[in-house]
Design an enzyme around this catalytic site. Structure first.
Site, mmCIF file in Angstrom:
data_model
loop_
_atom_site.group_PDB
_atom_site.id
_atom_site.type_symbol
_atom_site.label_atom_id
_atom_site.label_comp_id
_atom_site.label_asym_id
_atom_site.label_seq_id
_atom_site.Cartn_x
_atom_site.Cartn_y
_atom_site.Cartn_z
ATOM 1 N N LYS A 146 39.422 35.771 41.683
ATOM 2 C CA LYS A 146 40.059 36.680 42.611
ATOM 3 C C LYS A 146 39.265 36.695 43.918
ATOM 4 O O LYS A 146 38.092 36.339 43.872
ATOM 5 C CB LYS A 146 40.153 38.078 42.021
ATOM 6 C CG LYS A 146 38.809 38.813 41.916
ATOM 7 C CD LYS A 146 39.026 40.215 41.465
ATOM 8 C CE LYS A 146 39.163 41.169 42.626
ATOM 9 N NZ LYS A 146 37.905 41.760 43.047
ATOM 10 N N HIS A 176 37.712 39.321 35.718
ATOM 11 C CA HIS A 176 36.582 39.350 34.768
ATOM 12 C C HIS A 176 36.612 40.599 33.882
ATOM 13 O O HIS A 176 35.973 40.627 32.846
ATOM 14 C CB HIS A 176 35.242 39.179 35.490
ATOM 15 C CG HIS A 176 34.728 40.405 36.178
ATOM 16 N ND1 HIS A 176 35.190 40.820 37.388
ATOM 17 C CD2 HIS A 176 33.786 41.305 35.801
ATOM 18 C CE1 HIS A 176 34.558 41.918 37.738
ATOM 19 N NE2 HIS A 176 33.692 42.254 36.795
ATOM 20 N N LYS A 180 35.507 41.501 29.429
ATOM 21 C CA LYS A 180 34.568 42.513 28.921
ATOM 22 C C LYS A 180 34.941 42.869 27.481
ATOM 23 O O LYS A 180 36.110 43.108 27.185
ATOM 24 C CB LYS A 180 34.616 43.772 29.801
ATOM 25 C CG LYS A 180 34.021 43.569 31.189
ATOM 26 C CD LYS A 180 34.052 44.870 31.980
ATOM 27 C CE LYS A 180 33.705 44.637 33.430
ATOM 28 N NZ LYS A 180 32.285 44.752 33.747
ATOM 29 N N HIS A 238 41.763 44.934 38.574
ATOM 30 C CA HIS A 238 41.055 45.458 37.409
ATOM 31 C C HIS A 238 41.735 46.712 36.830
ATOM 32 O O HIS A 238 41.957 46.808 35.623
ATOM 33 C CB HIS A 238 39.601 45.789 37.745
ATOM 34 C CG HIS A 238 38.827 44.633 38.314
ATOM 35 N ND1 HIS A 238 39.035 43.342 37.917
ATOM 36 C CD2 HIS A 238 37.846 44.567 39.248
ATOM 37 C CE1 HIS A 238 38.216 42.543 38.588
ATOM 38 N NE2 HIS A 238 37.488 43.263 39.403
HETATM 39 C C1 BG6 Z 1 34.689 42.880 41.546
HETATM 40 C C2 BG6 Z 1 34.900 43.619 42.825
HETATM 41 O O1 BG6 Z 1 35.855 42.181 41.192
HETATM 42 O O2 BG6 Z 1 34.354 43.802 40.513
HETATM 43 C C3 BG6 Z 1 33.646 44.405 43.196
HETATM 44 O O3 BG6 Z 1 35.192 42.678 43.866
HETATM 45 C C4 BG6 Z 1 33.239 45.298 42.051
HETATM 46 O O4 BG6 Z 1 33.857 45.177 44.366
HETATM 47 C C5 BG6 Z 1 33.157 44.510 40.751
HETATM 48 O O5 BG6 Z 1 31.975 45.868 42.380
HETATM 49 C C6 BG6 Z 1 32.936 45.440 39.587
HETATM 50 O O6 BG6 Z 1 32.654 44.706 38.434
HETATM 51 P P1 BG6 Z 1 31.769 45.300 37.253
HETATM 52 O O7 BG6 Z 1 31.793 44.226 36.226
HETATM 53 O O8 BG6 Z 1 30.407 45.546 37.843
HETATM 54 O O9 BG6 Z 1 32.421 46.567 36.820
#
Ligand code: BG6
Length: 485
Positions: A146, A176, A180, A238
């Site tokens: 992304k 991603h 998780k 997300h």
């Molecule tokens: C990313 C975003 O996709 O996900 C970021 O671009 C964000 O802004 C991050 O901080 C958060 O990921 P995680 O795994 O730390 O919750």
């Protein structure tokens, strides 16, 4: 079980994502014995450096991510023997012949995975050159990160660009969050238990809250973030994925298309969001003085920026299961705590046999995605004491770390799972093209609405829970956010 032999080419191999996430994840899988002897990892980027320099860079990147839970540094030399580097230009012919020669060294051709760890502007040129140089076949995979587009139109254009050379089942679009462990657990909790599913609808659920709160700001990604904002950076992908997993119908099988068909139906059933059901925020100085940290506008160097670093909204899913149950979603940077949590608030019992003075209580299921991964179900019991019948809520509390021992304490990083899946050819945890497009189709009018109104985000204090208007959004409905902590 080890995966089949593969060659993985990482375009953008010197970049931040490759160094911080992709290569460390490969190292951990390698140390875990999940890769066969023959694996080859080829970093490709513009920088004119040698394989030796690249290995040095990878070793440092990997070392920076080691902790007491995972493997130590002992496996690094062995891992680096599988790593090579090619300097190439995505838009020119330079470097493609050497890459082709390296790939051709091994017969028969192992699975080839081409990871586009680069900006979307290079997806087209890379796809085209892979094709032109005969590097990909029908068994090859391409992986894209992304942001997948900036809006519906650009996402469609990207889909079309990739589709010119690859079929949908060769394209792995990463979100991603789907890698998780706890996010995958949403499906296990819902569809592996009899307990929840009969209650999982608007007859029993009052409302659902999805919160992804972060303490980090936007330093280091100023330019991208100021163009994207929380809506495009987090909500469109997300939070949308979390919403899908919590709201979708049970797929008949845990297979890529069955799961993604159900997710896309959720997105398509989302109501447009009314302007007064959206709160945008932007972080300011911390309360009680300026503090050492930069405000959002100072960080991005744009004193008039009206990009949101926080967004909260209320939406509905117009289908039989969810009609009438609001979904409240919020995400923001520089908040009081890092916490991703889904709260499912059940309705009150229809009648209180103990009388109103006993108190009204409703069950509440809290799914903690990160940190302190686990589940808490609040249950109503009698308050101890000789007096009358008074009710009190107590938690049935389960943390994965306690329940699952070492495995629960140290869940694999999302990228470890996703990389293994792309090599195995399993697309269940990757976004399909129509899913991404549907998410943009819902997002675009929301953004267009605030742009047309010249909406300015509400300031909120760093280290707070976000702008006060987000609390009002709830209070107007007689509800409240369940704590970020
Ligand atoms: C990313 C975003 O996709 O996900 C970021 O671009 C964000 O802004 C991050 O901080 C958060 O990921 P995680 O795994 O730390 O919750």
């Amino acid at each position: 079980i080890p995966v089949d032999p593969f060659d993985l080419v990482i375009f953008g191999g010197t970049g931040d994502l490759a160094q911080r996430k992709i290569l460390p994840a490969l190292y951990r899988r390698f140390c875990g014995g999940h890769f066969p002897e023959e694996v080859r990892i080829i970093g490709a980027a513009r920088a004119d450096i040698s394989t030796e320099d690249y290995r040095q860079m990878v070793a440092e990147g990997v070392k920076a991510t080691l902790n007491e839970h995972g493997p130590g540094a002992a496996g690094i030399p062995e891992f680096l023997r599988r790593v090579t580097y090619v300097s190439l230009d995505a838009r020119e012919d330079r470097g493609w012949e050497p890459l082709a020669a390296q790939l051709a060294e091994v017969e028969p051709r192992p699975i080839r995975v081409f990871y586009f760890s680069v900006g979307p502007g290079l997806f087209g040129p890379l796809a085209e050159r892979l094709h032109r140089h005969g590097l990909s076949d029908e068994d090859s995979r391409i992986v894209v990160e992304k942001p997948f587009g900036h809006d519906l139109q650009s996402a469609k254009a990207l889909n079309a660009t990739l589709a010119a050379h690859f079929t949908e089942n060769q394209i792995y679009r990463i979100d991603h969050y789907l890698g998780k462990e706890t996010v995958q657990n949403l499906m296990a909790i819902r569809f592996g238990n009899m307990l929840f599913e009969p209650l999982w609808n608007s007859q029993y659920v009052d409302h659902i809250q999805i919160t992804v709160a972060e303490t980090v700001g936007v330093a280091g990604r100023e330019e991208y973030y100021d163009r994207a904002g929380a809506m495009r950076d987090m909500m469109q992908n997300h939070l949308m994925q979390l919403l899908c997993l919590i709201a979708m119908e049970p797929p008949a099988k845990f297979d890529p298309d069955a799961v993604r068909d159900e997710k896309v139906k959720v997105i398509r059933a989302l109501d447009p969001v009314e302007p007064y059901h959206i709160v945008r925020g932007q972080y300011n100085a911390a309360a009680g003085g300026k503090g050492p940290d930069l405000t959002y506008r100072e960080t991005v160097g744009n004193p008039r920026s009206s990009t949101e670093s926080y967004i909260a909204l209320k939406t509905h899913i117009s289908n039989w299961r969810w009609a009438g149950t609001p979904f409240y979603l919020r995400t923001g940077k520089r908040l009081v705590a890092r916490s991703s949590v889904i709260n499912v608030l059940f309705k009150d019992a229809p009648h209180s046999i103990f009388g109103e003075e006993a108190g009204r209580h409703a069950n509440h299921l809290k799914i903690r995605l990160q940190p302190n991964e686990g589940i808490t179900l609040s249950v109503t019991i009698k308050e101890p004491g000789p007096g009358g019948m008074r009710l009190v809520d107590v938690p049935l509390d389960m943390s994965f770390a306690t329940a699952l021992g070492a495995d629960g304490k140290n869940p694999p990083d999302a990228y470890e799972r996703l990389i293994t899946d792309m090599i195995r050819g399993n697309q269940t945890l990757f976004m399909r093209g129509d899913e991404v497009a549907a998410a943009w189709a819902w997002t675009d009018p929301i953004i267009a609405g605030w742009q047309a109104r010249g909406d300015v985000p509400k300031p909120y204090d760093m280290g707070s829970t976000g702008p006060g208007d987000a609390d009002l959004l709830m209070r107007r409905d007689g509800r409240e956010w369940r704590g970020i902590n």
